[in-house]
Each structure stands twice: as structure tokens, then as C-alpha cells.
Design an enzyme around this catalytic site. Structure first.
Site, PDB file in Angstrom:
ATOM      1  N   GLN A   1       0.835  -1.198   0.000  1.00 39.34           N
ATOM      2  CA  GLN A   1       0.000   0.000   0.000  1.00 39.34           C
ATOM      3  C   GLN A   1       0.871   1.249   0.000  1.00 39.34           C
ATOM      4  O   GLN A   1       0.364   2.358  -0.127  1.00 39.34           O
ATOM      5  CB  GLN A   1      -0.892   0.032   1.245  1.00 39.34           C
ATOM      6  CG  GLN A   1      -2.002  -0.994   1.262  1.00 39.34           C
ATOM      7  CD  GLN A   1      -2.734  -1.045   2.593  1.00 39.34           C
ATOM      8  OE1 GLN A   1      -2.738  -2.085   3.249  1.00 39.34           O
ATOM      9  NE2 GLN A   1      -3.354   0.049   3.020  1.00 39.34           N
TER      10      GLN A   1
ATOM     11  N   PHE B   1      -6.077  -4.018   3.343  1.00 38.51           N
ATOM     12  CA  PHE B   1      -6.809  -3.803   4.601  1.00 38.51           C
ATOM     13  C   PHE B   1      -5.914  -3.252   5.698  1.00 38.51           C
ATOM     14  O   PHE B   1      -6.198  -3.438   6.882  1.00 38.51           O
ATOM     15  CB  PHE B   1      -7.505  -5.095   5.067  1.00 38.51           C
ATOM     16  CG  PHE B   1      -8.416  -5.690   4.029  1.00 38.51           C
ATOM     17  CD1 PHE B   1      -9.583  -5.022   3.666  1.00 38.51           C
ATOM     18  CD2 PHE B   1      -8.104  -6.876   3.382  1.00 38.51           C
ATOM     19  CE1 PHE B   1     -10.424  -5.542   2.686  1.00 38.51           C
ATOM     20  CE2 PHE B   1      -8.940  -7.400   2.399  1.00 38.51           C
ATOM     21  CZ  PHE B   1     -10.106  -6.731   2.052  1.00 38.51           C
TER      22      PHE B   1
ATOM     23  N   GLU C   1       0.297  -1.730   4.618  1.00 38.38           N
ATOM     24  CA  GLU C   1       0.678  -0.324   4.740  1.00 38.38           C
ATOM     25  C   GLU C   1       2.141  -0.237   5.165  1.00 38.38           C
ATOM     26  O   GLU C   1       2.904   0.552   4.635  1.00 38.38           O
ATOM     27  CB  GLU C   1      -0.229   0.390   5.757  1.00 38.38           C
ATOM     28  CG  GLU C   1       0.140   1.867   5.904  1.00 38.38           C
ATOM     29  CD  GLU C   1      -0.818   2.664   6.766  1.00 38.38           C
ATOM     30  OE1 GLU C   1      -1.937   2.203   7.017  1.00 38.38           O
ATOM     31  OE2 GLU C   1      -0.429   3.774   7.181  1.00 38.38           O
TER      32      GLU C   1
ATOM     33  N   ARG D   1      -4.918   7.154  17.014  1.00 36.53           N
ATOM     34  CA  ARG D   1      -6.283   7.145  16.483  1.00 36.53           C
ATOM     35  C   ARG D   1      -7.266   6.530  17.493  1.00 36.53           C
ATOM     36  O   ARG D   1      -8.433   6.887  17.523  1.00 36.53           O
ATOM     37  CB  ARG D   1      -6.366   6.450  15.122  1.00 36.53           C
ATOM     38  CG  ARG D   1      -7.615   6.859  14.344  1.00 36.53           C
ATOM     39  CD  ARG D   1      -7.646   6.287  12.937  1.00 36.53           C
ATOM     40  NE  ARG D   1      -7.092   7.160  11.921  1.00 36.53           N
ATOM     41  CZ  ARG D   1      -7.747   8.157  11.324  1.00 36.53           C
ATOM     42  NH1 ARG D   1      -9.003   8.440  11.648  1.00 36.53           N
ATOM     43  NH2 ARG D   1      -7.160   8.885  10.407  1.00 36.53           N
TER      44      ARG D   1
ATOM     45  N   ARG E   1      -7.906  -1.763   8.855  1.00 38.18           N
ATOM     46  CA  ARG E   1      -9.129  -0.980   8.631  1.00 38.18           C
ATOM     47  C   ARG E   1      -9.721  -0.397   9.920  1.00 38.18           C
ATOM     48  O   ARG E   1     -10.232  -1.130  10.758  1.00 38.18           O
ATOM     49  CB  ARG E   1     -10.148  -1.880   7.938  1.00 38.18           C
ATOM     50  CG  ARG E   1     -11.086  -1.160   6.989  1.00 38.18           C
ATOM     51  CD  ARG E   1     -11.872  -2.183   6.216  1.00 38.18           C
ATOM     52  NE  ARG E   1     -12.603  -1.583   5.111  1.00 38.18           N
ATOM     53  CZ  ARG E   1     -13.231  -2.284   4.169  1.00 38.18           C
ATOM     54  NH1 ARG E   1     -13.218  -3.599   4.198  1.00 38.18           N
ATOM     55  NH2 ARG E   1     -13.880  -1.682   3.194  1.00 38.18           N
TER      56      ARG E   1
ATOM     57  N   PHE F   1      -7.791   1.440  11.975  1.00 41.30           N
ATOM     58  CA  PHE F   1      -6.516   1.967  12.483  1.00 41.30           C
ATOM     59  C   PHE F   1      -6.591   2.389  13.953  1.00 41.30           C
ATOM     60  O   PHE F   1      -6.224   3.491  14.320  1.00 41.30           O
ATOM     61  CB  PHE F   1      -6.117   3.161  11.600  1.00 41.30           C
ATOM     62  CG  PHE F   1      -4.642   3.444  11.530  1.00 41.30           C
ATOM     63  CD1 PHE F   1      -3.800   2.632  10.798  1.00 41.30           C
ATOM     64  CD2 PHE F   1      -4.087   4.537  12.182  1.00 41.30           C
ATOM     65  CE1 PHE F   1      -2.432   2.899  10.716  1.00 41.30           C
ATOM     66  CE2 PHE F   1      -2.727   4.828  12.111  1.00 41.30           C
ATOM     67  CZ  PHE F   1      -1.898   4.002  11.373  1.00 41.30           C
TER      68      PHE F   1
ATOM     69  N   THR G   1      -3.724  11.162  10.744  1.00 43.04           N
ATOM     70  CA  THR G   1      -3.576  11.990  11.943  1.00 43.04           C
ATOM     71  C   THR G   1      -2.181  12.614  11.997  1.00 43.04           C
ATOM     72  O   THR G   1      -1.967  13.599  12.684  1.00 43.04           O
ATOM     73  CB  THR G   1      -3.847  11.165  13.211  1.00 43.04           C
ATOM     74  OG1 THR G   1      -2.944  10.065  13.231  1.00 43.04           O
ATOM     75  CG2 THR G   1      -5.273  10.641  13.200  1.00 43.04           C
TER      76      THR G   1
ATOM     77  N   ALA H   1      -5.882   5.379   5.497  1.00 43.64           N
ATOM     78  CA  ALA H   1      -6.670   6.404   6.180  1.00 43.64           C
ATOM     79  C   ALA H   1      -7.923   6.771   5.369  1.00 43.64           C
ATOM     80  O   ALA H   1      -8.449   7.873   5.512  1.00 43.64           O
ATOM     81  CB  ALA H   1      -5.821   7.632   6.492  1.00 43.64           C
TER      82      ALA H   1
ATOM     83  N   GLU I   1     -12.942   2.949   5.469  1.00 39.40           N
ATOM     84  CA  GLU I   1     -12.916   2.392   6.820  1.00 39.40           C
ATOM     85  C   GLU I   1     -14.176   2.621   7.668  1.00 39.40           C
ATOM     86  O   GLU I   1     -14.578   1.718   8.405  1.00 39.40           O
ATOM     87  CB  GLU I   1     -11.719   2.977   7.590  1.00 39.40           C
ATOM     88  CG  GLU I   1     -10.379   2.570   7.047  1.00 39.40           C
ATOM     89  CD  GLU I   1      -9.271   3.435   7.615  1.00 39.40           C
ATOM     90  OE1 GLU I   1      -9.167   4.610   7.231  1.00 39.40           O
ATOM     91  OE2 GLU I   1      -8.519   2.932   8.468  1.00 39.40           O
TER      92      GLU I   1
HETATM   93  N1  MTE Z   1     -11.458  -2.616   0.163  1.00 39.71           N
HETATM   94  C1  MTE Z   1     -10.937  -3.688  -0.452  1.00 39.71           C
HETATM   95  N2  MTE Z   1     -11.695  -4.353  -1.344  1.00 39.71           N
HETATM   96  N3  MTE Z   1      -9.669  -4.120  -0.186  1.00 39.71           N
HETATM   97  C2  MTE Z   1      -8.878  -3.489   0.746  1.00 39.71           C
HETATM   98  O1  MTE Z   1      -7.737  -3.887   0.974  1.00 39.71           O
HETATM   99  N4  MTE Z   1      -8.700  -1.639   2.378  1.00 39.71           N
HETATM  100  C3  MTE Z   1      -9.442  -0.765   3.270  1.00 39.71           C
HETATM  101  C4  MTE Z   1     -10.476   0.035   2.472  1.00 39.71           C
HETATM  102  N5  MTE Z   1     -11.257  -0.834   1.637  1.00 39.71           N
HETATM  103  C5  MTE Z   1      -9.420  -2.344   1.416  1.00 39.71           C
HETATM  104  C6  MTE Z   1     -10.726  -1.929   1.068  1.00 39.71           C
HETATM  105  C7  MTE Z   1      -8.605   0.178   3.998  1.00 39.71           C
HETATM  106  S1  MTE Z   1      -7.855  -0.347   5.412  1.00 39.71           S
HETATM  107  C8  MTE Z   1      -8.453   1.471   3.602  1.00 39.71           C
HETATM  108  S2  MTE Z   1      -7.552   2.567   4.506  1.00 39.71           S
HETATM  109  C9  MTE Z   1      -9.054   1.964   2.357  1.00 39.71           C
HETATM  110  O2  MTE Z   1      -9.781   0.964   1.660  1.00 39.71           O
HETATM  111  C10 MTE Z   1      -7.939   2.507   1.473  1.00 39.71           C
HETATM  112  O3  MTE Z   1      -8.387   2.931   0.239  1.00 39.71           O
HETATM  113  P1  MTE Z   1      -9.054   4.367   0.001  1.00 39.71           P
HETATM  114  O4  MTE Z   1      -8.248   5.346   0.773  1.00 39.71           O
HETATM  115  O5  MTE Z   1      -8.969   4.542  -1.445  1.00 39.71           O
HETATM  116  O6  MTE Z   1     -10.448   4.267   0.523  1.00 39.71           O
HETATM  117  N1  HPA Z   2      -4.581   6.223   9.265  1.00 37.97           N
HETATM  118  C1  HPA Z   2      -4.115   5.218   8.509  1.00 37.97           C
HETATM  119  N2  HPA Z   2      -2.852   5.022   8.293  1.00 37.97           N
HETATM  120  C2  HPA Z   2      -1.983   5.868   8.839  1.00 37.97           C
HETATM  121  C3  HPA Z   2      -2.405   6.928   9.632  1.00 37.97           C
HETATM  122  C4  HPA Z   2      -3.781   7.123   9.852  1.00 37.97           C
HETATM  123  O1  HPA Z   2      -4.230   8.046  10.539  1.00 37.97           O
HETATM  124  N3  HPA Z   2      -1.309   7.581  10.047  1.00 37.97           N
HETATM  125  C5  HPA Z   2      -0.268   6.900   9.522  1.00 37.97           C
HETATM  126  N4  HPA Z   2      -0.665   5.870   8.793  1.00 37.97           N
HETATM  127 MO1  MOS Z   3      -6.184   1.435   6.133  1.00 38.23          MO
HETATM  128  S1  MOS Z   3      -5.957   0.530   7.967  1.00 38.23           S
HETATM  129  O1  MOS Z   3      -5.727   3.017   6.741  1.00 38.23           O
HETATM  130  O2  MOS Z   3      -4.804   0.828   5.318  1.00 38.23           O
END
Ligand code: MTE
Ligand code: HPA
Ligand code: MOS
Length: 752
Positions: free
Chosen positions: A191, A222, A226, A304, A336, A338, A434, A503, A707
Site C-alpha cells: 500500500q 486492509f 501499509e 487514532r 481498517r 486503524f 492523523t 486512512a 474504513e
Molecule cells: N477494500 C478492499 N476491497 N480491499 C482493501 O484492501 N482496504 C481498506 C479500504 N477498503 C481495502 C478496502 C482500507 S484499510 C483502507 S484505509 C481503504 O480501503 C484505502 O483505500 P481508500 O483510501 O482509497 O479508501
Molecule cells: N490512518 C491510517 N494510516 C496511517 C495513519 C492514519 O491516521 N497515520 C499513519 N498511517
Molecule cells: Mo487502512 S488501515 O488506513 O490501510
């Protein structure tokens, strides 16, 4: 506005890391890891492994040309252990062989001699022994100590929440190969391409410009990729660098489950004080976070937890203290939510305990204390465009809560051994990293001379649909069909210094950067059209559905013709743009600021039916009113909400990560770690859109969706709680998620 990716997925056409045809001569790596949770390495014997069939080389810490360090926030994590091992599954050596099978056979032949130390797996024990990764973190508002005396009821208790395995379909992996000039190219399932680039450069002692990282797409992250994709990428980079050949490493499911960190388990103490009318006056909470053996992202996750410790309630006096406790488990990591879900679970638990004491339905206390416009969060930010009450009210009315309550009561009067339970779960989640620094992204947009477009950003597609949303941004700005837009792989040479796609802000940050870049090009195209059409100042040029309009009338200039004419005039058809979320800040020393661009709100109503003879249960329905802002893509957003809800429910019910006291993971396969399947899903899921314009810093007035809906899942714990109470009203609930069937049965017959 379907998601183009889905079409490719169902046809099996999407390319993931392991689908790539590896370059000629690619070698395969396997990892040898610590068999104990804590100890000192006395010696290894690698000879037998080195002589094993097909083996090319075995690498250990001493083969690292740079610094043996992959810790991102705190440098406390070695790539390969060389002295002390801190968790079972900690990488110690890498075997490189001609094929995957030979590499794994050789791993079994490595001999290691260790002096075993006692292991700590419990965060409270770590706390008592002074094993904190950072000093205690405290958020406070008002003054709890002076208001306890004004409270009519005070309730204290303890709440435990468990870990959670990410179960991304695609396990961790990487493919690295040497490139000209002594550099390395890494294809990684991460990620955070820049995190991988930085770690590999440090390991190899190379400048970052000699390490290129490319990411195709992920079969899920998920949060688990990261920070924790860097180790495997660095290992392949190290091997490719040493052997001057391409090297591939893909963890199998069991290796992945054993070696990688998960959602942080928390153990927490709470004290809540209320008036007899159910107004919360004070809340004091202590969080013991089980960080595992290295910091990883734990400190940010701890933050968080504090940010979300009051969920969607206004509480005038709050004192929240959080401890980042070092244990001998694999370093726990982003998942997800966090840390937010862990904080929210505790305030909900406190409210349920208080409701018992006040002899009211918990929903009375919940509603009483929902945030109003302008209310202050414990970190100083005020709630703005607050949708906490509108979401709650709409859920109550739309889903006819009063009638549902009657049905539950009637059912429970009629049935002795089967009981229904219901719970409401409001949520409030702050959008932005954050750590303010991370709230930036960049985009590189090319318009080719045939009118097609290629876009590179920092965003990683991991199933959440960000690529489709980025296509929509370009297609909207240029008013062209989205099929003309291609989203390229995420690559550190096209998008540098990327923040992780995390995030929930991937679409917001990268979408805004794409918007700016596209507008730059559109300005040039418009200027070019003005020249071509010899317009004067009052004339109005517009691009609509791939046609140029002059003063509202279509011209013979199409998008394609204009692009060619502009190119012929030697005007750039490319643009690079950067976006940084405006007006956010956070003063860490004071623990005050305005860290979030905006908040996402909503309310869920969850119904369950419990078989009180067997301890089994079914989910009757999950009905949600969720604040999507102005959704850019309702199909994607609904699927994100449904997926997140199920993942939250899994965390609270059947997903149980179990380590022995010696730090051995017992739930290390898909047969011992249960995730929700089609039979477990609710019989009914309704997600209702609370549509409103989000005037804050988000793309096209939408709201981040990745999330926040996970936290609706917390409600199921309390729906089960209510069903247990209906069976045995005198039952004292021992708060410990997940509520597995076994625990529920014990709760009904043994603990009470
Ligand atoms: N949805 C799918 N299908 N697969 C994933 O790995 N990760 C989740 C969410 N939805 C995820 C998901 C998490 S932890 C985050 S932070 C966000 O997607 C990240 O993507 P976005 O910032 O584009 O929403
Ligand atoms: N959310 C998700 N990932 C992160 C954050 C947060 O606030 N800060 C650093 N990595
Ligand atoms: Mo999502 S836990 O911020 O990759």
C-alpha cells in the site's frame, strides 16, 4: 459507473504480482524464521541448507550491505534478526533456490541454537514490567476529577478486544531484479511504494533514486500492507542485489499468518459518570495496546484510538490514557479503522454497563449524548456539518425502530430458548492521516495524441475502487468517456514520495491531485481552442461530451481534433500536480488541533437471534443510514460499506486470533481462523444513503468510505449482549470480544 476492475476480476484477466511472467532466470526465496518468541541466537548452521538441492545461496544479517533496519516510525525492527529474537516467526535467514519447493525444503534444514528467554504476550504484563514503546499518551477535555462528585451513577469496568487477521486474498510478496547502474527494481504488493523504496534503499545502502518500486494492484491490503510489505520487498531486493538475478518471494498462507502482524488486541479500563437522566458527564479510560515486538505503526494507531475514544458522543470531561505495550508477538499493524474501532468498542461497553445500572435501554444514553454541531472533540476540533443526529433519526424512522423493538419483545416473550437482541451503533470517524505530513498526493497526467489518457498517482488499487474513481475525475473534468482514461501502475518514478494509500483518503488526496493536473491541461486546451476558433473575449468555449462548444453551439472540433491541434502548436499535453489537504494541523505536545478535514457519520441497527441452548447465533439484519457525502460512485461505495460492515462483524464475533502463552499462533490457517462466509452474512443488509454535499476537502463533495462502516460491526456485540440478557437478565457480561459461540455459551451457563 460500474467499476471496470470488477469486469476484469470475474474474467480472471486482472494481473496481480504472482500472475506476471517472471523474467528469465528468476530465483525463488523462502524465509527461515525464529521458532521461539524470545531468546538469543547462539549460532546457526547453514551448511546443510546451502548444500540442499537447487539452493543458490542462504543470506543472513551479515550479508546486508546497508543498515539492517526497516522500522519506519521508530528504527526498532531489523530485517533479519542477528542477536535477539523477539517473536516467533521473526525472519532470520533467506534461502534462495531455483524453485519455490527447493527453497522451502532447504529452510527446514537450517539449524539454529538459541538461548530461550521468557516471553510476554499480555500487554498489561508488559506495562507492569515497563515495556512501553513510547511514553503514555494522554488526551483530555474539561476535568474529570472535579465532576465525579456531580454524577448520579458511576460505572467502572474492563473491556477486551481481540486481534484480527487481514486475510487479504493475495498474500505478501515481491519480485525484484537488478537494473543498470547497480540499482534495483521492485514489484511489490504494498500500500506504500515509497515505504518499500525507503526501506530497500536503507538495506542496500543505495540512494532512493536507484530503487524503483512498481505496484500493479493488490488482492486486498486492509492495512496489512501499509507497513508490512517492506520486509519481503527488502528481502527480494537484497537477494537480487547480491546474486545479480531476479528473485521472487511469495509467502504461503501459513507463513503469512505466522510471520505478519494483525489488528492490535487491546485491554482497557473505563470509568463513566452520568446524571440520572443519562447525560454523560465524565469518561476516564486507560488503553493497553498489544503492540507486539516492534513499533511498526503502533504509535500512530494508538493516537487514532485516542482520537476516537468518544465515538460520536459529546462528553464534556474526558481523560484518556494510552499505553503502547511491547510484547513478544509479531508486530501488530494497521487494520481498517486503524485503532479507532478499539477505542469505540470501549465507550460503547461503558455505555452498556451504565445503561444496566440506570435500568434504561442503552440507546437512550446513546441518543442523549450524540454530537451536535459545534461540539468539541477531546482533541480540540469542533464538529462541523455534524450528521450524528440526522443519521440516527433517519435510521430510527426509516427502519421503524419502535416496531422492530416490539417484535423483538414479543418474540422473546414467546420463546424460551431462542432469544433475539437488537442494538444501535452510531459512528463518527475522522478523515485525514492523523500525522498531518502524510496528507499529500501527486498526479501525473498525460494526454496522448490520439486523445487517450494515462494517469499515474500515488494511489494503490486494492479492491476499493480508487482507480475507477480517479478515472471518473479525469472523465468529468475533460467531459470525455471514461474508457479513454487508463490508470497506470503506481510507480515511484512517476509519483514520488507517496503516502500510503490508507486512512480512507486515497480517493480524496489523489483525486484532488488528478483534478488539478487535468484542469491545468484543460486550460491549455481551452486556450488552444480559442486560437483555432479565433474567438474574442466575450466568447465562451466549453468541452462537452468530447465536442467543443462555442457559445453553447457545437463546433466541428472534437476532443481528438483539439488534442492533435494543440500538440501541433507545441503545447504540453502533460501535467504534474500536487495536492495537500488545507487547514489541518495538530500540536502533538498539547494534543490539540484540527487534524481532520472532516468527519463521517452514520447509524446502524443490528438484529440477531441466539440459540441459547447451543450458543450459536444468526444475524437477522443490519440496517444502516450512512453519510456518503455526495457519492461519486454509489455502486463502489455501497460495496465498500457492505464489505467493511462484514469485516467489523467478523472481528466482533467469529474471528479469533489465539496465541499460546509462549507466543505460538494457534490460529494459523484458514481452518482454524474463521472468517465470515456466505452462510454467516446477515439475512438482510440495507445501506441507506444520507446524501449531502460534503463542503470540506474531499473530491467532488464526496466522503471517504473505506474504513468508517467497519465500525457498524461493533453493534453486533451489543445485540448479542441484549439477547443474552433476554435469556438471563441477571447475567453479568464479561466484556471480551470476539463473542465466539464458545464464549457466548460460557456466558449463558458458566460465568453467570
Ligand atoms: N477494500 C478492499 N476491497 N480491499 C482493501 O484492501 N482496504 C481498506 C479500504 N477498503 C481495502 C478496502 C482500507 S484499510 C483502507 S484505509 C481503504 O480501503 C484505502 O483505500 P481508500 O483510501 O482509497 O479508501
Ligand atoms: N490512518 C491510517 N494510516 C496511517 C495513519 C492514519 O491516521 N497515520 C499513519 N498511517
Ligand atoms: Mo487502512 S488501515 O488506513 O490501510
Amino acid at each position: 459507473m460500474k467499476n471496470y476492475d470488477w469486469l476484469q476480476h470475474v474474467r480472471g484477466e486482472s494481473l496481480f504480482l504472482d500472475d506476471l511472467t517472471p523474467p528469465e532466470g528468476t530465483l525463488h526465496a523462502a524465509v527461515f524464521s525464529s521458532p521461539i518468541a524470545h531468546g538469543k541466537i547462539i549460532s546457526f548452521n547453514l551448511e546443510e541448507a546451502k548444500n540442499s538441492e537447487g539452493v543458490i545461496e542462504v543470506l543472513t544479517a551479515k550479508d546486508i550491505p546497508g543498515e539492517n533496519q526497516i522500522g519506519a516510525i521508530i528504527p526498532d525492527e531489523k530485517l533479519l534478526a542477528d542477536d535477539i529474537v523477539d517473536f516467533r516467526g521473526q525472519p532470520v535467514a533467506i534461502v534462495i533456490a531455483k524453485d519455490n519447493f527447493s527453497a522451502h525444503q532447504a529452510v527446514k534444514k537450517i539449524k539454529i541454537e538459541l538461548e530461550e528467554f521468557s516471553a510476554i504476550t499480555d500487554p498489561r504484563e508488559a506495562f507492569q514490567k515497563g515495556q512501553l514503546i513510547i511514553p503514555p499518551q494522554i488526551f483530555s477535555l474539561g476535568d474529570v476529577d472535579s465532576v465525579w462528585k456531580n454524577c448520579d451513577v458511576i460505572v467502572e469496568g474492563t473491556a477486551e478486544s481481540g486481534g484480527q487477521e487481514h486475510v487479504y486474498l493475495e498474500t505478501q510478496g515481491s519480485l525484484a531484479f537488478p537494473v543498470e547502474g547497480g540499482g534495483i527494481k521492485i514489484i511489490s504488493s504494498t500500500q506504500s511504494p515509497t515505504a518499500v523504496q525507503r526501506a530497500a534503499a536503507r538495506i542496500l545502502n543505495l540512494p532512493m533514486n536507484k530503487v524503483e518500486v512498481d505496484v500493479l494492484r493488490l488482492g486486498g491490503g486492509f492495512g496489512g500492507k501499509e507497513d508490512q510489505a517492506t520486509a519481503w520487498a527488502s528481502m527480494t531486493a537484497l537477494a537480487a542485489f547480491k546474486l545479480k538475478l531476479p528473485v521472487k518471494l511469495i509467502l504461503n498462507r501459513q507463513e503469512d499468518m505466522r510471520m505478519t502482524g494483525k489488528r492490535h488486541p487491546y485491554s482497557s479500563d473505563f470509568k463513566i459518570g452520568l446524571t440520572k437522566e443519562g447525560k454523560i458527564l465524565a469518561y476516564e479510560v486507560y488503553f493497553y495496546q498489544n503492540a507486539g515486538a516492534a513499533a511498526d505503526l503502533s504509535t500512530a494507531i494508538l493516537d487514532r484510538t485516542l482520537f476516537h475514544c468518544t465515538n460520536s458522543y459529546f462528553i464534556p470531561n474526558v481523560k484518556a490514557t494510552a499505553y503502547c505495550c511491547k510484547t513478544n508477538l509479531p508486530p501488530n499493524t494497521a487494520f481498517r479503522g486503524f485503532g479507532g474501532p478499539q477505542g469505540m468498542f470501549v465507550i460503547e461497553s461503558a455505555i452498556y454497563k451504565a445503561a444496566e445500572k440506570l435500568r434504561v435501554d442503552a440507546s437512550v444514553i446513546q441518543e442523549n449524548n450524540l454530537l451536535n454541531e459545534g461540539d468539541e472533540f477531546p482533541y480540540g476540533q469542533k464538529s462541523k456539518y455534524c450528521m450524528a443526529r440526522p443519521a440516527w433519526q433517519k435510521a430510527v424512522e426509516k427502519f421503524n425502530l419502535a416496531e422492530m423493538k416490539n417484535e423483538v419483545e414479543l418474540f422473546n416473550q414467546k420463546n424460551k430458548l431462542i432469544k433475539k437482541g437488537a442494538a444501535l451503533m452510531p459512528i463518527c470517524f475522522g478523515i485525514s492521516f492523523t500525522n498531518t505530513m502524510l496528507n499529500q498526493a501527486s498526479a501525473l497526467v498525460h494526454v496522448y495524441t490520439d486523445g487517450s489518457i494515462g494517469i499515474s498517482t500515488a494511489a494503490i488499487e486494492m479492491g476499493q475502487g480508487v482507480n475507477m474513481k480517479l478515472r471518473q475525475v479525469a472523465s468529468e473534468i475533460f467531459s470525455i468517456d471514461s474508457s479513454k482514461v487508463k490508470i497506470e501502475t503506481t510507480n515511484t518514478t512517476r509519483a514520488a514520495n507517496t503516502s500510503a494509500t490508507a486512512a480512507s483518503s486515497g480517493a480524496d488526496l489523489n483525486g484532488k491531485a488528478v483534478e488539478i493536473a487535468c484542469k491545468n491541461i484543460l486550460d491549455r486546451l481551452t486556450m488552444s481552442a480559442q486560437q483555432e476558433l479565433k474567438t474574442n473575449e466575450t466568447d465562451k468555449i466549453e468541452l462537452k461530451n468530447e465536442i467543443i462548444y462555442l457559445n453553447g453551439k457545437p463546433t466541428e472540433f472534437t476532443w481528438n481534433v483539439l488534442v492533435q491541434k494543440t500538440y501541433a502548436k507545441r503545447i504540453s499535453l502533460s501535467s504534474q500536480a500536487h495536492y495537500a489537504t488545507p487547514n489541518i494541523y495538530f500540536d502533538k505536545a498539547k494534543a490539540k488541533g484540527e487534524p481532520f478535514a472532516y468527519h463521517v457519520y452514520g447509524t446502524a441497527i443490528i438484529h440477531v437471534t441466539v440459540d441459547c441452548l447451543r450458543g450459536t447465533y444468526e444475524i437477522d439484519s443490519v440496517k444502516v443510514v450512512h453519510d456518503f457525502g455526495k457519492s461519486m460512485n454509489p455502486t463502489i461505495d455501497r460495496s465498500q460499506a457492505e464489505g467493511a460492515i462484514m469485516q467489523g462483524i467478523g472481528w466482533m464475533t467469529i474471528e479469533e486470533v489465539i496465541y499460546t502463552k509462549e507466543g505460538k499462533l494457534l490460529t494459523d490457517s484458514m481452518s482454524t481462523y474463521k472468517v465470515p462466509d456466505v452462510y454467516f452474512t446477515p439475512k438482510e443488509i440495507q445501506v441507506d444513503f444520507l446524501e449531502n454535499l460534503n463542503p470540506s476537502a474531499a473530491i467532488f463533495n464526496s466522503k471517504a468510505i473505506g474504513e468508517p462502516p467497519l465500525m457498524y460491526g461493533i453493534g453486533i456485540y451489543f445485540a448479542l449482549w441484549n439477547a443474552i440478557k433476554a435469556f438471563k437478565p441477571s447475567n453479568e457480561i464479561k466484556i471480551s470480544a470476539p463473542m465466539t459461540n464458545e464464549k457466548l455459551l460460557m456466558m449463558l451457563y458458566v460465568y453467570s
